[in-house]
Write a protein that holds these residues in place. Structure first.
Motif, PDB file in Angstrom:
ATOM      1  N   GLU A   1      32.305   8.621  39.181  1.00 53.16           N
ATOM      2  CA  GLU A   1      31.669   8.454  40.487  1.00 53.16           C
ATOM      3  C   GLU A   1      30.168   8.676  40.327  1.00 53.16           C
ATOM      4  O   GLU A   1      29.735   9.554  39.566  1.00 53.16           O
ATOM      5  CB  GLU A   1      32.220   9.477  41.495  1.00 53.16           C
ATOM      6  CG  GLU A   1      33.727   9.436  41.677  1.00 53.16           C
ATOM      7  CD  GLU A   1      34.174   8.265  42.524  1.00 53.16           C
ATOM      8  OE1 GLU A   1      35.346   7.859  42.404  1.00 53.16           O
ATOM      9  OE2 GLU A   1      33.344   7.754  43.316  1.00 53.16           O
ATOM     10  N   LEU A   2      29.372   7.890  41.055  1.00 55.04           N
ATOM     11  CA  LEU A   2      27.925   8.033  41.025  1.00 55.04           C
ATOM     12  C   LEU A   2      27.408   8.283  42.428  1.00 55.04           C
ATOM     13  O   LEU A   2      27.880   7.660  43.392  1.00 55.04           O
ATOM     14  CB  LEU A   2      27.250   6.777  40.451  1.00 55.04           C
ATOM     15  CG  LEU A   2      27.582   6.452  38.988  1.00 55.04           C
ATOM     16  CD1 LEU A   2      28.741   5.471  38.912  1.00 55.04           C
ATOM     17  CD2 LEU A   2      26.370   5.862  38.278  1.00 55.04           C
ATOM     18  N   ARG A   3      26.466   9.183  42.530  1.00 52.97           N
ATOM     19  CA  ARG A   3      25.839   9.494  43.818  1.00 52.97           C
ATOM     20  C   ARG A   3      24.330   9.407  43.643  1.00 52.97           C
ATOM     21  O   ARG A   3      23.744  10.099  42.822  1.00 52.97           O
ATOM     22  CB  ARG A   3      26.240  10.888  44.289  1.00 52.97           C
ATOM     23  CG  ARG A   3      25.513  11.330  45.552  1.00 52.97           C
ATOM     24  CD  ARG A   3      25.953  12.700  45.994  1.00 52.97           C
ATOM     25  NE  ARG A   3      27.347  12.675  46.441  1.00 52.97           N
ATOM     26  CZ  ARG A   3      27.946  13.735  46.987  1.00 52.97           C
ATOM     27  NH1 ARG A   3      27.295  14.877  47.115  1.00 52.97           N
ATOM     28  NH2 ARG A   3      29.200  13.649  47.382  1.00 52.97           N
ATOM     29  N   LEU A   4      23.711   8.510  44.415  1.00 58.00           N
ATOM     30  CA  LEU A   4      22.264   8.305  44.361  1.00 58.00           C
ATOM     31  C   LEU A   4      21.652   8.949  45.592  1.00 58.00           C
ATOM     32  O   LEU A   4      22.060   8.661  46.723  1.00 58.00           O
ATOM     33  CB  LEU A   4      21.948   6.806  44.330  1.00 58.00           C
ATOM     34  CG  LEU A   4      20.559   6.384  43.844  1.00 58.00           C
ATOM     35  CD1 LEU A   4      20.405   6.677  42.364  1.00 58.00           C
ATOM     36  CD2 LEU A   4      20.333   4.902  44.101  1.00 58.00           C
ATOM     37  N   ALA A   5      20.668   9.850  45.388  1.00 59.63           N
ATOM     38  CA  ALA A   5      20.077  10.591  46.500  1.00 59.63           C
ATOM     39  C   ALA A   5      18.573  10.639  46.337  1.00 59.63           C
ATOM     40  O   ALA A   5      18.028  10.422  45.241  1.00 59.63           O
ATOM     41  CB  ALA A   5      20.642  12.011  46.568  1.00 59.63           C
ATOM     42  N   PHE A   6      17.880  10.922  47.448  1.00 56.41           N
ATOM     43  CA  PHE A   6      16.454  11.164  47.365  1.00 56.41           C
ATOM     44  C   PHE A   6      16.211  12.422  46.535  1.00 56.41           C
ATOM     45  O   PHE A   6      17.032  13.345  46.535  1.00 56.41           O
ATOM     46  CB  PHE A   6      15.851  11.348  48.758  1.00 56.41           C
ATOM     47  CG  PHE A   6      15.773  10.083  49.554  1.00 56.41           C
ATOM     48  CD1 PHE A   6      14.922   9.065  49.181  1.00 56.41           C
ATOM     49  CD2 PHE A   6      16.544   9.918  50.690  1.00 56.41           C
ATOM     50  CE1 PHE A   6      14.849   7.887  49.910  1.00 56.41           C
ATOM     51  CE2 PHE A   6      16.471   8.750  51.434  1.00 56.41           C
ATOM     52  CZ  PHE A   6      15.621   7.733  51.040  1.00 56.41           C
ATOM     53  N   PRO A   7      15.091  12.488  45.803  1.00 53.11           N
ATOM     54  CA  PRO A   7      14.830  13.669  44.973  1.00 53.11           C
ATOM     55  C   PRO A   7      14.718  14.936  45.809  1.00 53.11           C
ATOM     56  O   PRO A   7      14.378  14.897  46.991  1.00 53.11           O
ATOM     57  CB  PRO A   7      13.492  13.335  44.297  1.00 53.11           C
ATOM     58  CG  PRO A   7      13.396  11.856  44.343  1.00 53.11           C
ATOM     59  CD  PRO A   7      14.062  11.457  45.629  1.00 53.11           C
ATOM     60  N   GLY A   8      14.991  16.063  45.188  1.00 60.61           N
ATOM     61  CA  GLY A   8      14.879  17.351  45.867  1.00 60.61           C
ATOM     62  C   GLY A   8      16.228  17.961  46.138  1.00 60.61           C
ATOM     63  O   GLY A   8      17.258  17.275  46.190  1.00 60.61           O
ATOM     64  N   GLU A   9      16.217  19.275  46.321  1.00 60.04           N
ATOM     65  CA  GLU A   9      17.465  20.015  46.512  1.00 60.04           C
ATOM     66  C   GLU A   9      18.224  19.553  47.742  1.00 60.04           C
ATOM     67  O   GLU A   9      19.448  19.541  47.769  1.00 60.04           O
ATOM     68  CB  GLU A   9      17.134  21.502  46.632  1.00 60.04           C
ATOM     69  CG  GLU A   9      18.340  22.407  46.746  1.00 60.04           C
ATOM     70  CD  GLU A   9      17.955  23.865  46.798  1.00 60.04           C
ATOM     71  OE1 GLU A   9      18.681  24.643  47.417  1.00 60.04           O
ATOM     72  OE2 GLU A   9      16.900  24.213  46.221  1.00 60.04           O
ATOM     73  N   ASP A  10      17.489  19.149  48.782  1.00 58.78           N
ATOM     74  CA  ASP A  10      18.132  18.731  50.020  1.00 58.78           C
ATOM     75  C   ASP A  10      18.028  17.228  50.243  1.00 58.78           C
ATOM     76  O   ASP A  10      18.087  16.757  51.379  1.00 58.78           O
ATOM     77  CB  ASP A  10      17.507  19.477  51.215  1.00 58.78           C
ATOM     78  CG  ASP A  10      17.678  20.983  51.099  1.00 58.78           C
ATOM     79  OD1 ASP A  10      16.675  21.678  51.192  1.00 58.78           O
ATOM     80  OD2 ASP A  10      18.823  21.429  50.894  1.00 58.78           O
ATOM     81  N   GLY A  11      17.866  16.460  49.158  1.00 57.90           N
ATOM     82  CA  GLY A  11      17.689  15.019  49.307  1.00 57.90           C
ATOM     83  C   GLY A  11      18.920  14.340  49.880  1.00 57.90           C
ATOM     84  O   GLY A  11      20.055  14.597  49.451  1.00 57.90           O
TER      85      GLY A  11
ATOM     86  N   THR B   1      29.677  11.907  37.753  1.00 55.27           N
ATOM     87  CA  THR B   1      30.808  12.803  37.519  1.00 55.27           C
ATOM     88  C   THR B   1      32.008  12.001  37.047  1.00 55.27           C
ATOM     89  O   THR B   1      32.146  10.815  37.348  1.00 55.27           O
ATOM     90  CB  THR B   1      31.181  13.574  38.799  1.00 55.27           C
ATOM     91  OG1 THR B   1      31.524  12.629  39.837  1.00 55.27           O
ATOM     92  CG2 THR B   1      30.035  14.447  39.280  1.00 55.27           C
ATOM     93  N   ALA B   2      32.891  12.671  36.308  1.00 57.13           N
ATOM     94  CA  ALA B   2      34.161  12.076  35.872  1.00 57.13           C
ATOM     95  C   ALA B   2      35.115  13.224  35.569  1.00 57.13           C
ATOM     96  O   ALA B   2      34.690  14.316  35.165  1.00 57.13           O
ATOM     97  CB  ALA B   2      33.959  11.191  34.644  1.00 57.13           C
ATOM     98  N   ASP B   3      36.401  13.003  35.757  1.00 58.19           N
ATOM     99  CA  ASP B   3      37.408  14.029  35.507  1.00 58.19           C
ATOM    100  C   ASP B   3      37.346  14.500  34.062  1.00 58.19           C
ATOM    101  O   ASP B   3      37.311  13.687  33.122  1.00 58.19           O
ATOM    102  CB  ASP B   3      38.809  13.482  35.807  1.00 58.19           C
ATOM    103  CG  ASP B   3      39.032  13.285  37.300  1.00 58.19           C
ATOM    104  OD1 ASP B   3      39.953  12.528  37.648  1.00 58.19           O
ATOM    105  OD2 ASP B   3      38.290  13.894  38.094  1.00 58.19           O
ATOM    106  N   GLY B   4      37.349  15.835  33.880  1.00 60.71           N
ATOM    107  CA  GLY B   4      37.348  16.402  32.543  1.00 60.71           C
ATOM    108  C   GLY B   4      36.030  16.309  31.825  1.00 60.71           C
ATOM    109  O   GLY B   4      35.958  16.515  30.609  1.00 60.71           O
ATOM    110  N   ARG B   5      34.950  16.007  32.556  1.00 61.73           N
ATOM    111  CA  ARG B   5      33.631  15.829  31.945  1.00 61.73           C
ATOM    112  C   ARG B   5      32.588  16.688  32.652  1.00 61.73           C
ATOM    113  O   ARG B   5      32.708  16.978  33.845  1.00 61.73           O
ATOM    114  CB  ARG B   5      33.208  14.358  32.009  1.00 61.73           C
ATOM    115  CG  ARG B   5      34.106  13.432  31.210  1.00 61.73           C
ATOM    116  CD  ARG B   5      33.771  13.483  29.744  1.00 61.73           C
ATOM    117  NE  ARG B   5      34.894  13.069  28.909  1.00 61.73           N
ATOM    118  CZ  ARG B   5      34.806  12.922  27.589  1.00 61.73           C
ATOM    119  NH1 ARG B   5      33.656  13.147  26.967  1.00 61.73           N
ATOM    120  NH2 ARG B   5      35.863  12.574  26.883  1.00 61.73           N
TER     121      ARG B   5
END
Length: 538
Positions: free
Chosen positions: A460-470, A498-502
């Motif tokens: 799974e991939l998650r693209l977010a704005f930079p920063g802790e609260d992006g 992320t991926a299972d077991g990784r």
């Protein structure tokens, strides 16, 4: 024919003579033109199909062998949708350097016609191919490559066509990034944004001397140079600089001084989603939106704020006058704006005027505008749609007195951010105005693999704005072979894989990317045996 349940879409796929096209596939178009998935419906022998749910983007793509894929806006409230397909043609071309004709491998090519869109990468020989371009429609091609000026060309409306896009190296911008004390800032990320290429900024990193250089600016193109380091950034109100006349020159902007990052305390801030939104800065800048790091009885505290002017935005609604953060760092204390003493009763119904523009402010014609919110008492539902005219404007009427989210979609374009029409605000009146930006999409593609053997991983991939609260911009799963592809507007983002077991990985990516991204994940030490077995069990 097929019967459509309430809220569904019923349609028919035909050719120009009205003959049905059996077996045509219907695909839900992704947000911002993400890669097409598997068909969710197929046309029967009479060409008819039924979608049980309205697509979340309001767009479908209809495909059939030998026919050009067609992008179609849909609305469950309308009559039966009639999709006319035209014969496909092969559209090929090359992307080369203007100076010496050498192929530009991995150049990104975007194609767009009245009813079609496509995207491709140039191969090592600079060649690209579209197999499903529509016969009879002129196609606009845009090619972009790192270190070169983006270029456009038109492909003729009929026949097999080969188009050569020649990308000039253009001009270079060079300079030195220094901190407030004049010391070189090593490793600062630099955005060089051309006024005519807002969706295709050039990027660079400063070296140990603070020096940077990037090519790919067009002649006489205004340019903005901003930088971001760990403890400082270029003020956001830095003016656009005009390049001097004459081709092939290098613009030396001298020292680009980083201002210290500041803290902003908003005293008396109420509960609710609160953020600082920059009044003006280049697209994709991570400081464009800042969320508070701490909330308490005193108010909200924002940390690491770049100098510049911001709007306080609560639940999508601008509040008070702009907040000006000075370039000297420190703490800026802002009291929460007090409401005006005279308040009017919210209207029962209202309207939203929407302007949809591209990254240069030009109107986008034919964009689908979607307004979503709670339904009025006895109303037909909480979704309203309209399409922009030649001036990029649409009017959506008979809306409830509520907080309404406003979005827009158009083939080959990505929405920078949704808008909010606060018709429930006593001070807003019966009509709200919203401006949306649909920029040409930037593509991120690549593969997720095991670190020890390079085997494909489902992840799974998650693209977010930079920063802790992006805020999260996109979430996508890899294909069975571990590859992925998604499209958003150009800019810099934090990518979590992320991926299972990784062991998860976080990395920063800047779009448009010059090459596909390969993300290798290490086995999780706590689940090593499971991860090892999974890698070799395929």
């Amino acid at each position: 024919g097929a019967q459509a349940p309430p809220g569904a879409v019923r349609g028919r796929v035909i050719d120009a003579e009205g003959r049905p096209i059996a077996g045509a596939g219907v695909v839900l178009a992704g947000v911002g033109g993400e890669a097409r998935g598997e068909p969710v419906a197929r046309a029967g022998a009479d060409g008819r199909f039924v979608l049980t749910h309205l697509p979340p983007t309001g767009l479908i793509e209809v495909e059939a062998a030998g026919w050009a894929t067609r992008v179609v806006p849909v609305d469950a409230a309308g009559p039966e949708l009639e999709v006319v397909l035209v014969r496909a043609r092969r559209l090929t071309g090359r992307v080369v350097a203007e100076a010496d004709g050498r192929p530009l491998a991995q150049a990104r090519v975007e194609a767009e016609a009245a009813s079609w869109r496509g995207a491709a990468r140039a191969g090592e020989d600079g060649r690209f191919t579209f197999e499903d371009a529509p016969e009879g429609e002129v196609a606009l091609l845009l090619a972009a490559a790192e270190g070169h000026v983006a270029a456009t060309a038109e492909a003729p409306a009929t026949g097999d066509a080969e188009v050569v896009l020649r990308l000039a190296r253009g001009r270079a911008v060079r300079g030195r990034i220094v901190d407030a004390g004049g010391r070189p800032a090593e490793g600062a990320l630099v955005w060089i944004t051309g006024g005519a290429q807002l969706a295709h900024p050039q990027t660079a990193r400063s070296d140990a001397r603070g020096a940077f250089e990037a090519w790919g600016l067009a002649p006489d193109e205004p340019v903005s140079v901003v930088a971001l380091a760990v403890d400082g950034a270029t003020p956001l109100d830095d003016a656009w600089r005009e390049l001097p006349a004459g081709a092939g020159e290098v613009l030396d902007v001298g020292e680009v001084v980083l201002a210290p990052l500041a803290a902003v305390e908003v005293t008396g801030a109420p509960d609710g989603p609160l953020e600082l939104v920059a009044v003006s800065c280049p697209p994709g800048h991570p400081a464009a939106r800042v969320a508070p790091r701490a909330r308490d009885a005193r108010g909200a505290r924002f940390l690491g704020v770049v100098a510049g002017a911001y709007r306080l935005v609560l639940a999508g609604r601008e509040v008070g006058e702009p907040v000006v953060v000075p370039p000297d760092g420190g703490v800026c204390v802002v009291p929460w704006p007090q409401a005006a003493p005279e308040e009017r009763v919210p209207p029962a119904v209202g309207a939203v005027e929407v302007f949809v523009g591209d990254e240069a402010g030009r109107p986008v014609r034919g964009a689908r505008v979607l307004v979503a919110g709670p339904a009025p008492a006895g109303g037909p539902g909480g979704r309203w749609t309209a399409f922009t005219g030649d001036d990029g404007r649409a009017l959506v009427e008979d809306l409830p007195a509520a907080a309404l989210q406003v979005t827009a979609e158009a083939p080959g374009r990505a929405l920078h951010a949704p808008g909010l029409a606060a018709l429930d605000d006593p001070l807003a009146g019966r009509r709200a105005r919203v401006t949306l930006v649909l920029a040409r999409a930037a593509r991120l593609e690549g593969a997720v693999v095991t670190a020890e053997g390079g085997a494909p991983l489902r992840g799974e991939l998650r693209l977010a704005f930079p920063g802790e609260d992006g805020a999260v911009v996109r979430e996508v799963a890899t294909r069975p072979d571990g590859t992925f592809a998604l499209e958003v507007f150009a800019g810099t983002f934090e990518l979590e894989v992320t991926a299972d077991g990784r062991v998860p990985r976080q990395l920063r990516v800047t779009l448009p990317a010059g090459t596909p991204l390969r993300v290798a994940l290490e086995p999780d030490a706590h689940d090593h045996d499971h991860a090892h077995d999974g890698d070799h069990g395929h």
